[in-house]
Design a protein around this motif. Structure first.
Motif, PDB file in Angstrom:
ATOM      1  N   ALA A  20     -12.431-102.528 -15.404  1.00  0.00           N
ATOM      2  CA  ALA A  20     -11.752-102.582 -16.695  1.00  0.00           C
ATOM      3  C   ALA A  20     -10.861-103.822 -16.758  1.00  0.00           C
ATOM      4  CB  ALA A  20     -10.911-101.321 -16.894  1.00  0.00           C
ATOM      5  N   GLN A  21     -10.430-104.150 -17.958  1.00  0.00           N
ATOM      6  CA  GLN A  21      -9.630-105.352 -18.126  1.00  0.00           C
ATOM      7  C   GLN A  21      -8.283-105.281 -17.414  1.00  0.00           C
ATOM      8  OE1 GLN A  21      -7.974-105.778 -22.331  1.00  0.00           O
ATOM      9  NE2 GLN A  21      -9.745-104.474 -22.672  1.00  0.00           N
ATOM     10  N   ASN A  22      -7.841-104.085 -17.009  1.00  0.00           N
ATOM     11  CA  ASN A  22      -6.604-103.982 -16.231  1.00  0.00           C
ATOM     12  C   ASN A  22      -6.881-103.962 -14.727  1.00  0.00           C
ATOM     13  OD1 ASN A  22      -7.586-101.390 -15.835  1.00  0.00           O
ATOM     14  ND2 ASN A  22      -5.756-100.363 -16.571  1.00  0.00           N
ATOM     15  N   GLY A  23      -8.139-104.204 -14.336  1.00  0.00           N
ATOM     16  CA  GLY A  23      -8.507-104.294 -12.938  1.00  0.00           C
ATOM     17  C   GLY A  23      -8.906-102.985 -12.290  1.00  0.00           C
ATOM     18  N   ALA A  50      -8.495 -97.797 -18.690  1.00  0.00           N
ATOM     19  CA  ALA A  50      -9.785 -98.028 -18.036  1.00  0.00           C
ATOM     20  C   ALA A  50     -10.886 -97.169 -18.657  1.00  0.00           C
ATOM     21  CB  ALA A  50      -9.671 -97.755 -16.539  1.00  0.00           C
ATOM     22  N   ALA A  51     -10.566 -95.923 -18.985  1.00  0.00           N
ATOM     23  CA  ALA A  51     -11.562 -95.038 -19.603  1.00  0.00           C
ATOM     24  C   ALA A  51     -11.951 -95.549 -20.993  1.00  0.00           C
ATOM     25  CB  ALA A  51     -11.025 -93.616 -19.692  1.00  0.00           C
ATOM     26  N   ARG A  57     -16.869-101.056 -23.775  1.00  0.00           N
ATOM     27  CA  ARG A  57     -17.643-102.199 -23.279  1.00  0.00           C
ATOM     28  C   ARG A  57     -18.845-101.810 -22.435  1.00  0.00           C
ATOM     29  NH1 ARG A  57     -15.237-106.551 -20.412  1.00  0.00           N
ATOM     30  NH2 ARG A  57     -13.830-105.138 -19.347  1.00  0.00           N
ATOM     31  N   ALA A  58     -18.719-100.801 -21.596  1.00  0.00           N
ATOM     32  CA  ALA A  58     -19.849-100.428 -20.731  1.00  0.00           C
ATOM     33  C   ALA A  58     -20.838 -99.527 -21.463  1.00  0.00           C
ATOM     34  CB  ALA A  58     -19.355 -99.732 -19.462  1.00  0.00           C
ATOM     35  N   LEU A  59     -20.317 -98.570 -22.240  1.00  0.00           N
ATOM     36  CA  LEU A  59     -21.204 -97.647 -22.950  1.00  0.00           C
ATOM     37  C   LEU A  59     -21.548 -98.120 -24.360  1.00  0.00           C
ATOM     38  CD1 LEU A  59     -19.644 -94.215 -21.892  1.00  0.00           C
ATOM     39  CD2 LEU A  59     -21.583 -95.432 -20.870  1.00  0.00           C
ATOM     40  N   GLY A  60     -20.828 -99.110 -24.868  1.00  0.00           N
ATOM     41  CA  GLY A  60     -21.098 -99.642 -26.202  1.00  0.00           C
ATOM     42  C   GLY A  60     -20.724 -98.694 -27.327  1.00  0.00           C
ATOM     43  N   LEU A  61     -19.781 -97.801 -27.076  1.00  0.00           N
ATOM     44  CA  LEU A  61     -19.376 -96.832 -28.098  1.00  0.00           C
ATOM     45  C   LEU A  61     -18.347 -97.451 -29.044  1.00  0.00           C
ATOM     46  CD1 LEU A  61     -19.051 -93.707 -25.778  1.00  0.00           C
ATOM     47  CD2 LEU A  61     -20.916 -94.257 -27.352  1.00  0.00           C
ATOM     48  N   MET A 112      -7.586 -97.131 -29.239  1.00  0.00           N
ATOM     49  CA  MET A 112      -6.154 -96.931 -29.059  1.00  0.00           C
ATOM     50  C   MET A 112      -5.794 -96.968 -27.576  1.00  0.00           C
ATOM     51  SD  MET A 112      -3.743 -93.788 -30.271  1.00  0.00           S
ATOM     52  CE  MET A 112      -2.711 -94.397 -31.566  1.00  0.00           C
ATOM     53  N   ALA A 113      -6.654 -96.400 -26.725  1.00  0.00           N
ATOM     54  CA  ALA A 113      -6.416 -96.448 -25.277  1.00  0.00           C
ATOM     55  C   ALA A 113      -6.369 -97.892 -24.802  1.00  0.00           C
ATOM     56  CB  ALA A 113      -7.508 -95.671 -24.541  1.00  0.00           C
ATOM     57  N   VAL A 114      -7.289 -98.702 -25.298  1.00  0.00           N
ATOM     58  CA  VAL A 114      -7.339-100.106 -24.899  1.00  0.00           C
ATOM     59  C   VAL A 114      -6.167-100.876 -25.506  1.00  0.00           C
ATOM     60  CG1 VAL A 114      -8.665-102.253 -25.073  1.00  0.00           C
ATOM     61  CG2 VAL A 114      -9.832-100.097 -24.547  1.00  0.00           C
TER      62      VAL A 114
END
Length: 126
Positions: A20-23, A50-51, A57-61, A112-114
């Motif tokens: 994730a972008q926070n490592g 991270a979730a 980005r990974a699941l494209g949702l 919102m999490a991101v």
């Protein structure tokens, strides 16, 4: 030799780890489950980042996809957190209470999490 190589390609591969972008590291551990691996000196909100980042980005949702915490509170020492995209798998009382998140069920949208919880962590060196 060639036959062994081809046979190796047919073996099931482990879940692909995502940074994730926070490592932090996240992996998909079920059809609707995202596991964020334990990382020292991290707050629970870092796990939400991270979730959410994994979902987008990974699941494209889409960013409006809601995420729930599936692991019950409290998180034990050395344990990561499992999140879910399925409200039926949410741990009771383990979500977040956020003003403006639209729902009071402990979930928040991936965006919102991101947007709220992702921050770059500078590595700590002893």
């Amino acid at each position: 030799m060639r036959l062994m190589f081809l046979a190796a390609l047919l073996l099931p591969l482990p879940a692909q780890a995502f940074t994730a972008q926070n490592g932090m590291t996240a992996v998909q551990t079920g059809p609707s489950e995202i596991s964020v691996i334990h990382d020292v000196r991290r707050a629970d909100t870092d796990y939400w980042c991270a979730a959410g980042d994994f979902a987008q980005r990974a699941l494209g949702l889409p960013g409006k996809t809601r995420i729930w915490r599936a692991s019950p509170k409290p998180r034990g020492a050395g344990e990561g957190i499992i999140f879910t995209l399925d409200p039926a798998k949410a741990a009771k009382g383990a979500g977040l209470s956020q003003f403006g998140s639209g729902q009071r069920d402990g979930s928040i949208p991936a965006a919102m999490a991101v947007g709220s919880y992702c921050r770059v962590i500078v590595p700590y060196f002893d």
